[in-house]
Design a protein around this motif. Sequence first.
Motif, short mmCIF file in Angstrom:
data_model
loop_
_atom_site.label_atom_id
_atom_site.label_comp_id
_atom_site.label_asym_id
_atom_site.label_seq_id
_atom_site.Cartn_x
_atom_site.Cartn_y
_atom_site.Cartn_z
N ALA A 194 0.82 -1.21 0.00
CA ALA A 194 0.00 0.00 0.00
C ALA A 194 0.86 1.26 0.00
CB ALA A 194 -0.92 0.00 1.22
N GLY A 227 -3.77 -0.99 4.80
CA GLY A 227 -4.06 -0.08 3.71
C GLY A 227 -4.02 1.38 4.13
N ARG A 228 -4.17 1.63 5.44
CA ARG A 228 -4.15 3.02 5.94
C ARG A 228 -2.75 3.58 6.02
NH1 ARG A 228 -8.17 1.17 4.95
NH2 ARG A 228 -10.21 1.34 5.98
N ARG A 230 -0.94 4.41 3.81
CA ARG A 230 -0.72 5.48 2.84
C ARG A 230 -0.75 6.86 3.50
NH1 ARG A 230 -4.95 2.40 0.46
NH2 ARG A 230 -4.25 1.06 -1.23
N GLU A 277 -18.18 9.90 1.93
CA GLU A 277 -17.64 8.55 1.76
C GLU A 277 -18.43 7.54 2.57
OE1 GLU A 277 -13.12 10.32 1.19
OE2 GLU A 277 -13.59 9.08 2.92
N ALA A 315 -12.97 6.60 -5.47
CA ALA A 315 -11.51 6.58 -5.44
C ALA A 315 -10.98 6.60 -4.02
CB ALA A 315 -10.96 7.77 -6.24
N ALA A 316 -11.62 7.40 -3.16
CA ALA A 316 -11.19 7.47 -1.76
C ALA A 316 -11.42 6.14 -1.05
CB ALA A 316 -11.94 8.59 -1.05
N ASP A 319 -8.77 3.72 -2.02
CA ASP A 319 -7.54 4.03 -1.29
C ASP A 319 -7.59 3.51 0.15
OD1 ASP A 319 -6.26 5.22 -3.38
OD2 ASP A 319 -6.84 7.26 -2.85
N LYS A 320 -8.78 3.56 0.75
CA LYS A 320 -8.93 3.12 2.13
C LYS A 320 -9.19 1.62 2.23
CE LYS A 320 -10.69 7.47 4.10
NZ LYS A 320 -10.42 8.38 2.99
N SER A 321 -9.11 0.91 1.10
CA SER A 321 -9.29 -0.55 1.05
C SER A 321 -10.70 -0.98 1.40
CB SER A 321 -8.27 -1.26 1.95
OG SER A 321 -6.96 -0.98 1.55
N ARG A 325 -10.82 -2.70 -6.54
CA ARG A 325 -11.00 -2.32 -7.95
C ARG A 325 -10.52 -3.44 -8.86
NH1 ARG A 325 -7.66 0.46 -11.79
NH2 ARG A 325 -8.87 1.74 -13.26
#
Length: 772
Positions: A194, A227-228, A230, A277, A315-316, A319-321, A325
């Motif tokens: 990640a 995943g966080r 990032r 979100e 998309a957010a 990113d936060k798993s 996708r």
Amino acid sequence: MADAPPLPAAQGLPADMTSLVGRSTESVEIRRLVGLSRLVTLTGIGGVGKTRLAVHVARKARRGFSDGAVLVELAEVADPALVALTVAQVVGAPTHQADVVATMIDYLRGRELLLVLDNCEHLLDESAVLVRNLLSACSNLRILVTSREPLRVAGEHVFAVEPLSVQRATNDRAGAEGTRPAAVTLFAERAAAAAPGFRVTPDNAETVEELCRRLDGLPLAIELAAGRMRALSPSELLDRLDDHYRLLSVGDRSAAPRHQSLWAMLDWSYELCSDRERLLWDRLSVFTGSVHLQAAECVCSGDDLPRDAVVDCIAALVDKSILVRHVTDGRPTYRMLETVREYGLRKLRENPADAAIVERYRAYYRRLAREFDENWFGPGQEQMVERMRGEHANLRAVLDALLSDPDGGRAALGMASALFWYWLGCGQQREGRHWLDRSLASDSAPSPERAAALWSNGYLAVAEGKAVVALDLLRSSEDLARELGDTVNLAHATHLRGVAEHNLGNTALGMALIEEGSAMEEAGGPSMLHVLALEHVGWAYCRRQEPERALEVLERCRDACTVHGERWLLSWILTFLGLANWMRGDIATAGEQLREALAIKRPFQDVLGIAVVMELLSWVAVAEGDALRSARLSGAVRRVWEPLGHYPSGFELRTWSERTVQESRTLLGDSLFKSAIADGRRLDTEQAIAYALGEAPPVEEESSPDDALIASLTPRETQVARLLAEGLTNKQIAQALVVALRTVESHVEHIFTKLEVNSRTQVAALLARQGR
């Protein structure tokens, strides 16, 4: 069943996307259990990694099964009545008979297969009954199940999958890679993926270990937390998790701690999301399976979540798993892990303002079905089919929801009949009849939707070779359409009843009804069903041995399809043009038209059509003097046709095919003919199509990788393996080699591991294959 063809390669096991961490001991033990017990069930909390472990075990064990291993995913099957059908579809068993289970038993009896049934917890009763029936009738079948609860079937061996280890050995240095707990190793790998550059160091090792302990070593929780990385550091992750863990601890004290930890982590992930979100997370949870961006925008947007904000929120969440996708043919789709989706559904139900989302979701897929029906007679059919295949789980979910609603019967009738071309053209006849049967039973009030569902179900029955059943449905559709003054559905039902009558041998009546219905269709203007009616006239002329009249009608059909950019029906028209030209003796034209038909059918996965075209190409081959190619195609057809059952009785293709087969056998001789048939049966559907189109030679017997496995044995292990294959017990081997019994037991254990088998019988089979 000794000469049954192998299962298609595409039906095996999914490829690994990430490494399996910390499960080597469990993997060895489960493989041992699979060798001892014919039914092993992996149980455990959601998110513990049951599916991943089961697939890993199956991949390691499949060499010990001559027919390999197959994974059947049941998470998306909401209707219990579809359990057996879904399993049959995946393993490639025929699904044309009313009793799918009995047909599947006949198909699997004698096969040596490891069947993995994944996510059975919501279908326990149906899964248990199916498993019991399959195991009691198929002696060489073994089943590996994943479920949050045991099936409670006699002979079941339950293996509880526990979270990953979070304890480091005493006096081991924190952060040392070789001594890390498995949970920390998993976190380190996923966090590095990640956030490239992340690694566990002496400075953050204790924090990471504490984080994994607070998550109780649950793989799903760890992967989501990783995943966080990032945006946050390990200490920031731990601080936030700590706060929310304390909040959750005052909830249901009877719940398992691991379950509490999972929900704590999800609560924490939810709080890290923005208001928009969170709204999208909640609303996306109504989807089953994949979500297209357009669907998310239509269903989830509103005053509080503008349509143009949906893509940014998606998309957010990726990113936060929260969302995963996937890209298919360049188009992205999104999917929630099941536990994450369940969490979102719980949040959605807590918000009365979002109750309309469920209705919006149903309305979207009803509209999608209508648009599919309205746009089918035109260009872009291949893309439409690909889209609907990706939406199959959602279509099932909406149909099931409508049928569970006391007021949803008419809407279900409309949706199930609007999907007629999808059911018919894409190898979904059996499932289409399932939904149409249920819809017709749910709403008996006279309506155009019911008339359409009756003829749709009737023609699907024709395609299954069940003309008697079809006649009853089609007559009912005619009667209802007359009662309603519905000329559109009356035209459809009339010409389709003619097809059923013709197939039953009532050729004069059948032809009259087809022509009457065709005239009625033409009065309504250009349409797919008008062209289909004309095509049926052409097919009827072929059956009456009048190829010149057939060509005249079918050429008109081809022109209509070309004008409208239609492809699927064109493939059938080309099929019957090829047949008519074969009957005239114009073999070169017939072959050209049939190959064009097959190339068009390929993306539709029209299994019925593919089988028919390849059958006709085998006739062309023998007429061209290539009996070897004809026999190989005949063998390939048997493999492709297998899920469909046999040709309906009285179907002329069957008689003409038997003549071709006999001619090939005579020209080749019995031995070469059988060898060619076997060559063809080894081809899966895609390989068979490639061979039929001249794109590839027939697949020869592949060199077996068994040699490499056997070569890995030491000379002594090879000696022991050959004695095992001769049927000697460990004690007899020890006596023969004059060694200790314990030494032989050690050798046997090493042999099983190196050869990737779990029984003496499998060792013998592997050595026998190598000998051949």
